[in-house]
Design a protein around this motif. Sequence first.
Motif, PDB file in Angstrom:
ATOM      1  N   MET B  66      51.381  11.491  -3.645  1.00  0.00           N
ATOM      2  CA  MET B  66      51.631  12.910  -3.920  1.00  0.00           C
ATOM      3  C   MET B  66      51.306  13.245  -5.374  1.00  0.00           C
ATOM      4  O   MET B  66      50.656  14.248  -5.672  1.00  0.00           O
ATOM      5  CB  MET B  66      53.102  13.252  -3.639  1.00  0.00           C
ATOM      6  CG  MET B  66      53.428  13.280  -2.166  1.00  0.00           C
ATOM      7  SD  MET B  66      55.197  13.248  -1.867  1.00  0.00           S
ATOM      8  CE  MET B  66      55.580  14.938  -2.129  1.00  0.00           C
ATOM      9  N   LEU B  67      51.772  12.373  -6.272  1.00  0.00           N
ATOM     10  CA  LEU B  67      51.537  12.611  -7.702  1.00  0.00           C
ATOM     11  C   LEU B  67      50.038  12.609  -8.003  1.00  0.00           C
ATOM     12  O   LEU B  67      49.526  13.497  -8.689  1.00  0.00           O
ATOM     13  CB  LEU B  67      52.225  11.528  -8.545  1.00  0.00           C
ATOM     14  CG  LEU B  67      53.751  11.555  -8.572  1.00  0.00           C
ATOM     15  CD1 LEU B  67      54.298  10.285  -9.212  1.00  0.00           C
ATOM     16  CD2 LEU B  67      54.248  12.783  -9.328  1.00  0.00           C
ATOM     17  N   GLN B  68      49.340  11.631  -7.476  1.00  0.00           N
ATOM     18  CA  GLN B  68      47.909  11.516  -7.780  1.00  0.00           C
ATOM     19  C   GLN B  68      47.118  12.667  -7.186  1.00  0.00           C
ATOM     20  O   GLN B  68      46.206  13.200  -7.811  1.00  0.00           O
ATOM     21  CB  GLN B  68      47.376  10.169  -7.284  1.00  0.00           C
ATOM     22  CG  GLN B  68      47.890   9.024  -8.149  1.00  0.00           C
ATOM     23  CD  GLN B  68      47.506   7.660  -7.623  1.00  0.00           C
ATOM     24  OE1 GLN B  68      46.927   7.532  -6.540  1.00  0.00           O
ATOM     25  NE2 GLN B  68      47.849   6.618  -8.377  1.00  0.00           N
ATOM     26  N   ASN B  69      47.474  13.087  -5.984  1.00  0.00           N
ATOM     27  CA  ASN B  69      46.721  14.170  -5.353  1.00  0.00           C
ATOM     28  C   ASN B  69      47.028  15.531  -5.948  1.00  0.00           C
ATOM     29  O   ASN B  69      46.147  16.378  -6.048  1.00  0.00           O
ATOM     30  CB  ASN B  69      46.955  14.170  -3.846  1.00  0.00           C
ATOM     31  CG  ASN B  69      46.074  13.144  -3.175  1.00  0.00           C
ATOM     32  OD1 ASN B  69      44.889  13.370  -2.986  1.00  0.00           O
ATOM     33  ND2 ASN B  69      46.632  11.977  -2.876  1.00  0.00           N
ATOM     34  N   ALA B  70      48.282  15.738  -6.324  1.00  0.00           N
ATOM     35  CA  ALA B  70      48.615  17.012  -6.989  1.00  0.00           C
ATOM     36  C   ALA B  70      47.845  17.113  -8.296  1.00  0.00           C
ATOM     37  O   ALA B  70      47.274  18.152  -8.625  1.00  0.00           O
ATOM     38  CB  ALA B  70      50.115  17.104  -7.239  1.00  0.00           C
ATOM     39  N   PHE B  71      47.793  16.018  -9.039  1.00  0.00           N
ATOM     40  CA  PHE B  71      47.038  16.019 -10.293  1.00  0.00           C
ATOM     41  C   PHE B  71      45.558  16.274 -10.030  1.00  0.00           C
ATOM     42  O   PHE B  71      44.931  17.109 -10.674  1.00  0.00           O
ATOM     43  CB  PHE B  71      47.218  14.690 -11.034  1.00  0.00           C
ATOM     44  CG  PHE B  71      46.410  14.616 -12.302  1.00  0.00           C
ATOM     45  CD1 PHE B  71      46.902  15.151 -13.477  1.00  0.00           C
ATOM     46  CD2 PHE B  71      45.156  14.034 -12.309  1.00  0.00           C
ATOM     47  CE1 PHE B  71      46.157  15.117 -14.647  1.00  0.00           C
ATOM     48  CE2 PHE B  71      44.396  13.996 -13.475  1.00  0.00           C
ATOM     49  CZ  PHE B  71      44.894  14.536 -14.645  1.00  0.00           C
ATOM     50  N   ALA B  72      45.024  15.540  -9.056  1.00  0.00           N
ATOM     51  CA  ALA B  72      43.583  15.643  -8.786  1.00  0.00           C
ATOM     52  C   ALA B  72      43.204  17.065  -8.388  1.00  0.00           C
ATOM     53  O   ALA B  72      42.133  17.555  -8.751  1.00  0.00           O
ATOM     54  CB  ALA B  72      43.182  14.670  -7.681  1.00  0.00           C
ATOM     55  N   ASN B  73      44.085  17.762  -7.653  1.00  0.00           N
ATOM     56  CA  ASN B  73      43.694  19.072  -7.153  1.00  0.00           C
ATOM     57  C   ASN B  73      43.440  20.080  -8.263  1.00  0.00           C
ATOM     58  O   ASN B  73      42.350  20.628  -8.370  1.00  0.00           O
ATOM     59  CB  ASN B  73      44.746  19.616  -6.184  1.00  0.00           C
ATOM     60  CG  ASN B  73      44.135  20.590  -5.225  1.00  0.00           C
ATOM     61  OD1 ASN B  73      43.273  20.221  -4.430  1.00  0.00           O
ATOM     62  ND2 ASN B  73      44.525  21.848  -5.323  1.00  0.00           N
ATOM     63  N   SER B  74      44.452  20.306  -9.104  1.00  0.00           N
ATOM     64  CA  SER B  74      44.255  21.312 -10.151  1.00  0.00           C
ATOM     65  C   SER B  74      43.223  20.851 -11.173  1.00  0.00           C
ATOM     66  O   SER B  74      42.362  21.629 -11.591  1.00  0.00           O
ATOM     67  CB  SER B  74      45.582  21.650 -10.832  1.00  0.00           C
ATOM     68  OG  SER B  74      46.265  20.481 -11.200  1.00  0.00           O
ATOM     69  N   SER B  75      43.286  19.577 -11.566  1.00  0.00           N
ATOM     70  CA  SER B  75      42.381  19.145 -12.634  1.00  0.00           C
ATOM     71  C   SER B  75      40.930  19.175 -12.186  1.00  0.00           C
ATOM     72  O   SER B  75      40.069  19.694 -12.893  1.00  0.00           O
ATOM     73  CB  SER B  75      42.762  17.750 -13.125  1.00  0.00           C
ATOM     74  OG  SER B  75      42.613  16.807 -12.090  1.00  0.00           O
ATOM     75  N   SER B  76      40.643  18.658 -10.994  1.00  0.00           N
ATOM     76  CA  SER B  76      39.229  18.606 -10.608  1.00  0.00           C
ATOM     77  C   SER B  76      38.697  20.000 -10.311  1.00  0.00           C
ATOM     78  O   SER B  76      37.546  20.308 -10.611  1.00  0.00           O
ATOM     79  CB  SER B  76      39.008  17.663  -9.432  1.00  0.00           C
ATOM     80  OG  SER B  76      39.662  18.155  -8.302  1.00  0.00           O
TER      81      SER B  76
END
Lengths: 246, 251
Positions: B66-76
């Motif tokens: 969850m942490l990695q995907n939440a980060f990846a979504n907004s940042s990418s």
Amino acid sequence: MTAAIEIHGADKRFGTVHALKSVDLTVEAGDFFALLGPNGAGKTTLINLLAGLSVPDAGTLKVMGFDVVRDYQKARRNLGVVPQELVFDPFFTVRETLEIQSGYFGLKNNDDWIDDILDNLQLADKAHANMRTLSGGMKRRVLIAQALVHRPPVIVLDEPTAGVDVELRQSLWKFIQRLNREGHTILLTTHYLEEAEALCRRVAILKQGQIVAHDTTQNLLRSRDLSRLEDVFVAIMQDGGLEAES
Amino acid sequence: MRGFLTLFFKEVLRFWKVSLQTVLAPLISTLLYLLVFSHVMADHADVYPGVSYAAFLIPGLAMMSMLQNAFANSSSSLVQSKVTGNLVFVLLTPLSHWEFYWAYVLASVVRGVLVGSVVLLTAWFFFAIPAREPLWIVVFALLATILSGSLGVLAGIWAEKFDQMAAWQNFIVLPLTFLSGAFYSIHSLPSFWNTLSRFNPFFYVIDGFRYGFLGSSDVSPWESLLIVGSACLALSWTTLALLRSGWRLRT
Ligand SMILES: Nc1ncnc2c1ncn2[C@@H]1O[C@H](COP(=O)(O)OP(=O)(O)OP(=O)(O)O)[C@@H](O)[C@H]1O
Ligand SMILES: [Mg+2]
């Protein structure tokens, strides 16, 4: 009546480049205005300040009387900008792109107007094509459509005809002229000076970040006793042309 | 409100259109971790009395994804829009910095929670895991994805190129999530690492989330809530202030 665009002392530096040197410029509501100048003169920089894409180092800029920094929401509702760079979002179709842009401005039930824009820019048959699959000229049309989606009173076009074929260029100008007749103020930049001459009532010329000429197209031609705007432009570039300023 | 909702839906649609990469791929990699670790560690002593290693591991793994995907979504999304230049379409609109921020963060929450739920549901097929305090599960899932989504917005504002983003992924997000106690209890660590872990907000996220399932944890869920909540506030405040100033977005 408030001016459509009012710029006082706009100044902008990028490191050592002094892109705009205390520019003053007023565009009256309803005008059809050309902002001309050679590559690197500062045209896009000035437009970016107006659009809030860039922040001025000094000076104030207003769109329909609204300060672009302090009153940015109202200023941006009143402004539609066609960027010079050919940018697009590869995730969406043409129609989705326009609906999304419309939504950003808080509009709903905007479908009739979107259809109208699509028709006038000859994009109707591409409505469901993905942005990635469009040709360069088609992408440019979508860029123009996006700027018009919220019916802004002031429309700024940064080289809208670069890379656009003859036929569309003509229908595009017809459409823009119609919008102008309906009361929209038009500011455009272009390197095709015959376009500017044929369309625009007033012209300002930027050179190295300074306005070196600002007058009606007719007066500019008369003052130099020349028959083509292109010759006037070349003459002004050679002598600085400050005497032509109104 | 409509402008904000449009940007939010657009961001959700963006990852949904490529859900093979954004939902299925993380699901598979998480399940592979689960398969390998639960097998290798099956004979070890239980981390908490009466709790199997799989039951300990699954909430941690779910939270890590969850942490990695939440980060990846907004940042990418932000970096992509900056590199391709289409962020102007958002910047030209009357959207305020609040609307901008929450649209990106909430889309991250949706992706994070979606991936986490799919991981948990799939794991439930194979392992018996309790869910003793569901409210804590929900609270920590939301706070975790808000925290990580905000971090992604911050990284996305800052980064100008894809490799700068990769640096955030590899040097900040990955170590913080791996060293957060997803695979082990920090009580089993030497005291230096134990102390260090306590400065990692992601440790509290995972510990609190796990409490929701097992009813036991390394620290009290209230302490975790306080720390994670404060981290969320501090990060939101910083990111909003940067957005408001136009830093790196409006040059
Ligand atoms: N982001 C930036 N960073 C550094 N320099 C910049 C930046 N944007 C513009 N400049 C510089 O400012 C000056 C004005 O550029 P601008 O793009 O406004 O010119 P222009 O009149 O639009 O030219 P063109 O006709 O080629 O589009 C140029 O010297 C350009 O190199
Ligand atoms: Mg330009």
